[in-house]
Design an enzyme around this catalytic site. Structure first.
Site, PDB file in Angstrom:
ATOM      1  N   ALA A 119     -12.259 -14.505   6.754  1.00 26.63           N
ATOM      2  CA  ALA A 119     -11.161 -13.752   6.265  1.00 26.63           C
ATOM      3  C   ALA A 119     -11.215 -12.661   7.294  1.00 26.63           C
ATOM      4  CB  ALA A 119     -11.047 -13.580   4.782  1.00 26.63           C
ATOM      5  N   ASP A 120     -10.015 -11.830   7.284  1.00 28.55           N
ATOM      6  CA  ASP A 120      -9.875 -10.576   7.964  1.00 28.55           C
ATOM      7  C   ASP A 120      -8.902  -9.579   7.251  1.00 28.55           C
ATOM      8  OD1 ASP A 120     -11.012  -8.893  10.390  1.00 28.55           O
ATOM      9  OD2 ASP A 120      -8.826  -8.961  10.443  1.00 28.55           O
ATOM     10  N   THR A 121      -9.074  -8.570   7.062  1.00 25.15           N
ATOM     11  CA  THR A 121      -8.198  -7.461   6.208  1.00 25.15           C
ATOM     12  C   THR A 121      -7.986  -6.376   7.326  1.00 25.15           C
ATOM     13  OG1 THR A 121      -9.201  -7.962   4.137  1.00 25.15           O
ATOM     14  CG2 THR A 121      -8.032  -5.774   4.453  1.00 25.15           C
TER      15      THR A 121
END
Length: 207
Positions: free
Chosen positions: A78-80
């Site tokens: 995941a990446d935010t």
């Protein structure tokens, strides 16, 4: 953990691990991916989050393919990204970066995008992008100086951690709260379950 397929989390984030654990899902291994998270010139927030989540998944996949115990596991990355309009805010590491982020966020709406990328045991990539709108109160210089002094912001997208002190800055959230923390739980669990991962396996005696 016998009885179910293995799951690898391509992250060293304590927050993402805690969120998965909250849903009764315990990864068998952590494989943080070393990826340059600098946005490309003119890159939009959605595109940046999607690109980096995929890059993290691909990097971690190379690692687990060399591990006999983990080859064929489900892999989650995941990446935010935090953005004001089209402007992507940094994952603040310096005091000046954190201060600039907070001044930009003060009294305004911003958006938090988390891209979740799942690699199935068959090697298929499945990806979701979740968006949450957040509004901060107007921050005083005392708020900014005090928060910067806390150090809580370090390494956080947008220079703040909503699950900590900065939660008191939030006036309104539209969308997923866990998305702001770093992993949208509903969508992540739905993605895993939709690809055959037994999401309820760890629920027994979870309390």
């Amino acid at each position: 953990m016998l009885g179910r397929p293995k799951l690898v989390l391509a992250s060293g984030s304590p927050r993402r691990l805690a969120l998965l654990n909250q849903a009764g899902i315990e990864p068998d291994a952590l494989r943080p991916a070393d990826v340059d998270e600098t946005p490309t010139k003119g890159e939009l927030p959605r595109s940046c989050a999607n690109r980096l989540a995929r890059a993290k998944a691909e990097a971690a996949l190379q690692s687990i393919q060399l591990d006999d115990d983990l080859r064929g596991a489900y892999l989650l990355a995941a990446d935010t990204v935090v953005a004001v309009g089209r402007r992507i805010l940094p994952k603040a590491e310096l005091v000046d970066e954190a201060s600039q982020c907070l001044r930009l966020l003060s009294g305004r709406n911003h958006r938090v995008y988390t891209a979740v990328c799942l690699v199935t045991p068959k090697g298929s990539f499945r990806q979701r992008l979740i968006e949450t709108k957040v509004r901060f109160k107007r921050l005083s210089e005392e708020d900014i100086d005090g928060y910067v002094g806390s150090g809580e912001w370090r390494g956080k997208a947008g220079g703040y951690a909503v699950q900590g002190i900065a939660g008191s800055f939030v006036v309104k959230i539209v969308g997923s709260y866990t998305n702001i923390v770093g992993l949208p739980l509903y969508e992540t669990v739905s993605l895993l379950g939709g690809e055959g991962f037994p999401i309820r396996f760890g629920w027994l005696n979870a309390s």
